[in-house]
Write a protein that holds these residues in place. Sequence first.
Motif, PDB file in Angstrom:
ATOM      1  N   LEU A   1     -84.253 -79.391 -84.819  1.00  0.00           N
ATOM      2  CA  LEU A   1     -83.422 -80.574 -84.542  1.00  0.00           C
ATOM      3  C   LEU A   1     -83.319 -81.478 -85.772  1.00  0.00           C
ATOM      4  O   LEU A   1     -84.252 -81.604 -86.548  1.00  0.00           O
ATOM      5  CB  LEU A   1     -84.003 -81.387 -83.378  1.00  0.00           C
ATOM      6  N   SER A   2     -82.173 -82.142 -85.900  1.00  0.00           N
ATOM      7  CA  SER A   2     -81.978 -83.095 -86.998  1.00  0.00           C
ATOM      8  C   SER A   2     -82.767 -84.368 -86.706  1.00  0.00           C
ATOM      9  O   SER A   2     -83.279 -84.561 -85.599  1.00  0.00           O
ATOM     10  CB  SER A   2     -80.498 -83.440 -87.113  1.00  0.00           C
TER      11      SER A   2
ATOM     12  N   GLU B   1     -81.138 -86.173 -83.808  1.00  0.00           N
ATOM     13  CA  GLU B   1     -81.413 -85.494 -82.525  1.00  0.00           C
ATOM     14  C   GLU B   1     -82.846 -85.774 -82.068  1.00  0.00           C
ATOM     15  O   GLU B   1     -83.108 -85.979 -80.884  1.00  0.00           O
ATOM     16  CB  GLU B   1     -81.181 -83.989 -82.667  1.00  0.00           C
ATOM     17  N   ARG B   2     -83.755 -85.796 -83.026  1.00  0.00           N
ATOM     18  CA  ARG B   2     -85.151 -86.098 -82.685  1.00  0.00           C
ATOM     19  C   ARG B   2     -85.273 -87.518 -82.151  1.00  0.00           C
ATOM     20  O   ARG B   2     -86.042 -87.781 -81.238  1.00  0.00           O
ATOM     21  CB  ARG B   2     -86.031 -85.946 -83.929  1.00  0.00           C
TER      22      ARG B   2
ATOM     23  N   VAL C   1     -83.007 -89.163 -80.548  1.00  0.00           N
ATOM     24  CA  VAL C   1     -82.473 -89.178 -79.178  1.00  0.00           C
ATOM     25  C   VAL C   1     -83.560 -88.734 -78.199  1.00  0.00           C
ATOM     26  O   VAL C   1     -83.827 -89.393 -77.198  1.00  0.00           O
ATOM     27  CB  VAL C   1     -81.231 -88.256 -79.053  1.00  0.00           C
TER      28      VAL C   1
ATOM     29  N   THR D   1     -72.814 -87.558 -76.322  1.00  0.00           N
ATOM     30  CA  THR D   1     -73.614 -86.969 -77.394  1.00  0.00           C
ATOM     31  C   THR D   1     -75.091 -87.003 -77.032  1.00  0.00           C
ATOM     32  O   THR D   1     -75.819 -86.034 -77.248  1.00  0.00           O
ATOM     33  CB  THR D   1     -73.372 -87.729 -78.718  1.00  0.00           C
ATOM     34  N   VAL D   2     -75.515 -88.123 -76.458  1.00  0.00           N
ATOM     35  CA  VAL D   2     -76.912 -88.252 -76.053  1.00  0.00           C
ATOM     36  C   VAL D   2     -77.235 -87.208 -74.977  1.00  0.00           C
ATOM     37  O   VAL D   2     -78.244 -86.497 -75.066  1.00  0.00           O
ATOM     38  CB  VAL D   2     -77.208 -89.685 -75.534  1.00  0.00           C
TER      39      VAL D   2
ATOM     40  N   THR E   1     -77.372 -83.733 -76.483  1.00  0.00           N
ATOM     41  CA  THR E   1     -78.588 -83.542 -77.283  1.00  0.00           C
ATOM     42  C   THR E   1     -79.796 -83.318 -76.376  1.00  0.00           C
ATOM     43  O   THR E   1     -80.639 -82.452 -76.647  1.00  0.00           O
ATOM     44  CB  THR E   1     -78.834 -84.770 -78.195  1.00  0.00           C
TER      45      THR E   1
ATOM     46  N   LYS F   1     -79.633 -79.837 -75.079  1.00  0.00           N
ATOM     47  CA  LYS F   1     -80.031 -78.880 -76.113  1.00  0.00           C
ATOM     48  C   LYS F   1     -81.565 -78.835 -76.226  1.00  0.00           C
ATOM     49  O   LYS F   1     -82.170 -77.755 -76.281  1.00  0.00           O
ATOM     50  CB  LYS F   1     -79.419 -79.323 -77.449  1.00  0.00           C
ATOM     51  N   ALA F   2     -82.181 -80.015 -76.240  1.00  0.00           N
ATOM     52  CA  ALA F   2     -83.643 -80.090 -76.347  1.00  0.00           C
ATOM     53  C   ALA F   2     -84.304 -79.422 -75.136  1.00  0.00           C
ATOM     54  O   ALA F   2     -85.283 -78.672 -75.281  1.00  0.00           O
ATOM     55  CB  ALA F   2     -84.094 -81.549 -76.457  1.00  0.00           C
TER      56      ALA F   2
END
Length: 181
Positions: free
Chosen positions: A28-29, A32-33, A35, A57-58, A61, A64-65
């Motif tokens: 993760l970027s 992203e981290r 978030v 987006t949140v 993300t 995705k996590a």
Amino acid sequence: MARQTAPPAPAPEIFLDWEIFASALEGLSALEREVVWMSVLNPAADADKMLHLDEKTVAATMGKAQELLRGRSDRWSADMLAQNRPLLAKTAAALAPKDCPEPKQFLRLLDGQITWRGRLEVEHHMTLCWRCVDQMCRFREVSALARLSSPLSDSAAEPYWTALGLRTAAPPLWKRLFGMR
Ligand SMILES: [Zn+2]
């Protein structure tokens, strides 16, 4: 801060091992981290507003996590991350620092007073260090709080600086953070 005085949370049904958490989210970027970490620190926080992102987006993300964690865990449930919040927050804050930027670098980043290279360095470091993701998110919370409330006096601001280990921050910088321009 409120979460530090909250009663102890119940033990998670499914324990999320820190190593699994960290290795699953390795790719993760920095953003992203942040978030993910905002949701760990304070689920009620407006992560989208604090990070200047839209809600979609949140949500994407977080999805995705969750998928990454699911892929790494033997047992998984949708609220596993939520159940392990207090434990994760405690673990990240207790990680040993390793080549971590000075706290004032985080303030400068928030304040837009950082060089382009400085910003890249901090963001790159955050892809390697959850301790600093934790710090950055806490700075964002304090900064958002300060924007919502009327400017704090020096004495009212003091507990925040003590909590953040920033007693020695240069006055102009923290005065700006608390809207005392
Ligand atoms: Zn660090």
